[in-house]
Design a protein around this motif. Structure first.
Motif, PDB file in Angstrom:
ATOM      1  N   GLU A 408       0.832  -1.208   0.000  1.00 20.23           N
ATOM      2  CA  GLU A 408       0.000   0.000   0.000  1.00 20.23           C
ATOM      3  C   GLU A 408       0.865   1.256   0.000  1.00 20.23           C
ATOM      4  OE1 GLU A 408      -3.332   2.445  -0.012  1.00 20.23           O
ATOM      5  OE2 GLU A 408      -3.076   0.326  -0.477  1.00 20.23           O
ATOM      6  N   ARG A 411       2.347   1.669  -3.381  1.00 20.71           N
ATOM      7  CA  ARG A 411       1.379   2.237  -4.316  1.00 20.71           C
ATOM      8  C   ARG A 411       1.281   3.754  -4.156  1.00 20.71           C
ATOM      9  NH1 ARG A 411      -3.266   4.361  -4.569  1.00 20.71           N
ATOM     10  NH2 ARG A 411      -3.479   4.262  -2.306  1.00 20.71           N
ATOM     11  N   GLN A 415       2.268   6.409  -6.959  1.00 17.93           N
ATOM     12  CA  GLN A 415       1.266   7.358  -7.431  1.00 17.93           C
ATOM     13  C   GLN A 415       1.768   8.792  -7.278  1.00 17.93           C
ATOM     14  OE1 GLN A 415      -1.838   6.602  -8.909  1.00 17.93           O
ATOM     15  NE2 GLN A 415      -1.608   8.767  -9.420  1.00 17.93           N
ATOM     16  N   LEU A 479       3.164   0.764 -10.903  1.00 19.90           N
ATOM     17  CA  LEU A 479       1.922   1.039 -10.180  1.00 19.90           C
ATOM     18  C   LEU A 479       0.841   0.034 -10.547  1.00 19.90           C
ATOM     19  CD1 LEU A 479       0.365   2.910  -8.285  1.00 19.90           C
ATOM     20  CD2 LEU A 479      -0.191   4.339 -10.254  1.00 19.90           C
ATOM     21  N   GLU A 483      -1.047  -2.407  -7.954  1.00 23.36           N
ATOM     22  CA  GLU A 483      -2.497  -2.382  -7.827  1.00 23.36           C
ATOM     23  C   GLU A 483      -3.106  -3.718  -8.189  1.00 23.36           C
ATOM     24  OE1 GLU A 483      -3.734   0.876 -10.203  1.00 23.36           O
ATOM     25  OE2 GLU A 483      -3.460   2.358  -8.580  1.00 23.36           O
ATOM     26  N   ARG A 489     -10.264  -2.396  -3.282  1.00 21.54           N
ATOM     27  CA  ARG A 489     -10.570  -1.356  -2.311  1.00 21.54           C
ATOM     28  C   ARG A 489     -11.852  -0.662  -2.731  1.00 21.54           C
ATOM     29  NH1 ARG A 489      -6.143   2.795  -1.411  1.00 21.54           N
ATOM     30  NH2 ARG A 489      -6.369   3.105  -3.646  1.00 21.54           N
ATOM     31  N   ARG A 494     -10.559   4.577  -1.759  1.00 22.57           N
ATOM     32  CA  ARG A 494      -9.702   5.203  -2.762  1.00 22.57           C
ATOM     33  C   ARG A 494      -9.744   6.720  -2.639  1.00 22.57           C
ATOM     34  NH1 ARG A 494      -8.012   1.874  -6.899  1.00 22.57           N
ATOM     35  NH2 ARG A 494      -8.927  -0.207  -6.936  1.00 22.57           N
TER      36      ARG A 494
END
Length: 622
Positions: A408, A411, A415, A479, A483, A489, A494
């Motif tokens: 997480e 990510r 991002q 990414l 994901e 999620r 999000r």
């Protein structure tokens, strides 16, 4: 009511009173000046206070301002800064509207007062001069009358005296007539002077002095009105900023009402959740039976004795590591042992080398000691991906793809990197568009510039944009990979995640730690005590369940029996064939695998290694 008629004889008192009025005005000016200084000082102190508690850039404090309570406090600090600005406005307005205006007015007032009292003194001097002339004329008339009386008496005496000659009598008579004529002249002069004085005196007390005193009265009344207006302005300056100050206070109240304790609690979970499950029960070790020591799956040790599979990263085991294990202990479970390997026996075993000795025995660590170490060690969360791969990462210099972070957090970092690169691309494109327009202008109007002068810069911008796009594609690929591994999620999660990322510009610290220069990449105790890893919490699910195991690079044959009693090692029997998954890196240990669920380290001198020719060519350790 007029000072000219009521106070016609109070010239000196009026002079003192008007001077006192000017002193009062100057005192009020001094009061306002001190008030403005207090306002400035107060504003400065408020600004310093707000600045003192503002989060420092690029510091840990910025991360703390993602919570609603700390954001409300930050809003309070900003509003206090605006609040201080209003006090500066009060000071500026009082200085310009009161202090400056009254200071100029006082100078004008002093000049006007001086002029009026100068006219009054001049009028007084004129009436005093007329009075002196009248007194002189009166004394002269009185003297001439007395002289005429004496001359008349002398004449009468001479005329009655028979012994005096007629000439003396005539002389005395003429003298008496002369004195009488002088007395008449003095009388006429005195009468004229008296009339003139009375006229001047009437004009003085009924015309000149009333006019002068009236002007002084008007001057004093203007002073009184002016100081009253200044006092109103004094209050109005404060009243003008009250709405803005009220807005500041309303914003502080609004910020306080925006505090969401549930949201802050969720942020704590997001920040510190490790994603691991609590440790399981520790199996009972029966030392009364001649059996190998068995350890429960949650202890992360090899449990070959009772057939339990060893939990390892990249496998399908769901066992989670306890995040509160000491760093060096946790590292030893996945990397080569800290101690050097035992020396090989003097000769080979009967199956390989005749008369081979027994494998060296090692002191077992009591379970109570292990449990005490677990309980007393500092909670430190490690990046298990880097532990499993044995990367030698320096602190703060993690891999480019952030693979050292939990999924997480990785990510989020990816991002954030993609967003930063997109912003850089947009900036470069804006510059390119601006230069393109400039070039078009130069083409249409050559006198303004050479169009070729911007070609080099345009080419550079094009190259930069292309490089940035390649970087974006690379990070977007990573990414997408992350994901794809993360669990689904919800849309709300999000949105919350995006909100948190937007609110926190500072990136989460990498979980890569300094390693010693050992070939297996294991941590040392000194480094584990110096540095604590901070892994931001997230939904850290079974990240490593989908990770592929290390490929085999060859096979090996056990020359001696080795009891894998230490953590991270594996027991082998003499003559057993196993797979090699990691060569000896110079520390005397080789990593092997028995089957899909059992792998560990054995002394290199205890095995004969046959490497795959396609990988590195055959190499034998004897």
């Amino acid at each position: 009511m007029s000072w000219g008629t009521e106070l016609w004889d109070q010239f000196d008192n009026l002079e003192k009173h008007t001077q006192w009025g000017i002193d009062v005005l100057e005192k009020y000016i001094k009061f306002v000046k001190e008030r403005t200084e207090i306002e400035l000082s107060y504003a400065k102190q408020l600004r310093n206070l707000s600045k003192k508690y503002q989060p420092k850039k690029n510091s840990k404090e910025e991360e703390e301002y993602r919570y609603t309570s700390t954001r409300a406090f930050l809003a309070t600090l900003n509003e206090m800064n605006d609040y201080a600005g209003q006090h500066e406005v009060i000071s500026e307005n009082m200085t310009s509207l009161i202090t400056g205006e009254l200071t100029r007015y006082v100078q004008e007032l002093k000049q006007e007062r001086k002029s009026h009292f100068h006219d009054g003194r001049k009028a007084q001097q004129h009436i005093e001069t007329c009075w002196k002339q009248l007194e002189a004329s009166k004394r002269r008339f009185e003297r001439d009358c007395k002289e005429a009386d004496r001359a008349q008496q002398y004449f009468e005496k001479m005329d009655a005296d028979i012994n005096v000659t007629k000439a003396d009598v005539e002389k005395a008579r003429q003298q008496a007539q002369l004195r009488h004529q002088m007395a008449e002249d003095s009388k006429a002069e005195y009468s004229s002077t008296l009339q003139k004085f009375n006229s001047e005196q009437h004009d003085h007390y009924y015309t000149h002095i009333p006019n002068i005193f009236q002007k002084i009265q008007e001057m004093e009344e203007r002073r009184i009105v002016r100081i009253g207006e200044s006092m109103k302005t004094f209050a109005e300056v404060d009243r003008q900023v009250i709405p803005i100050i009220g807005k500041c206070l309303d914003e502080i109240t609004k910020a306080a009402e925006s505090i969401d304790h549930k949201n802050d609690s969720q942020l704590v979970i997001e920040a510190f959740k490790s994603g691991f499950e609590p440790p399981g029960d520790i199996d009972f070790e029966d030392f009364t039976q001649p059996m190998k020591r068995t350890v429960s799956e949650s202890s992360l040790s090899n449990s070959r004795g009772d057939g339990k599979s060893e939990p390892k990263f990249g496998g399908k085991s769901k066992g989670k590591l306890w995040p509160f294990i000491k760093k060096n202990k946790l590292m030893s479970l996945l990397t080569s042992p800290h101690q050097p390997p035992p020396p090989p026996p003097a000769s080979a075993s009967p199956s390989a080398v005749p008369n081979g000795p027994q494998s060296p025995k090692q002191q077992k660590e009591p379970l109570s000691h292990r449990f005490n170490e677990f309980m007393t060690s500092k909670p430190k969360i490690h990046c298990f991906r880097s532990l499993k791969r044995g990367l030698s990462l320096k602190l703060g210099a993690g891999p480019e793809d952030f693979s050292n972070l939990p999924p997480e957090q990785r990510r989020k970092k990816l991002q954030q990197k993609v967003d930063e690169l997109n912003k850089d691309i947009q900036k470069e494109m804006d510059q390119r568009d601006a230069l393109t327009k400039m070039k078009d202008v130069y083409i249409k109007n050559p006198q303004m510039g050479d169009p070729a002068s911007v070609d080099h810069r345009l080419a550079e911008l094009g190259q930069n944009i292309e490089k940035l796009r390649i970087e974006v594609q690379k990070f977007e690929g990573w990414l997408a990979e992350v994901e794809g591994r993360l669990p689904m999620r919800t849309e709300q999660a999000r949105r919350q995640s995006g909100l948190y990322e937007a609110q926190n510009s500072s990136a989460v610290n990498s979980c890569a730690q300094d390693r010693e220069s050992s070939p297996d990449g294991s941590y040392t105790e000194e480094q584990s005590q110096e540095t604590e890893m901070k892994v931001p919490a997230t939904d850290f699910d079974d990240e490593f369940d989908d990770e592929e195991p290390l490929p085999t690079i060859g096979t090996c044959k056990a020359l001696y029996t080795f009891e894998g009693q230490n953590e991270g090692t594996i027991s082998v029997a003499e003559g057993e064939m196993l797979y090699v998954i990691e060569e000896d890196k110079g520390d005397g240990w080789t990593r092997i695998r028995r089957n899909e669920d059992e792998e560990g380290y054995v002394p290199t001198s205890y095995v004969e290694v046959y490497l795959d020719k396609n990988a590195k060519g055959a190499m034998t350790y004897i």
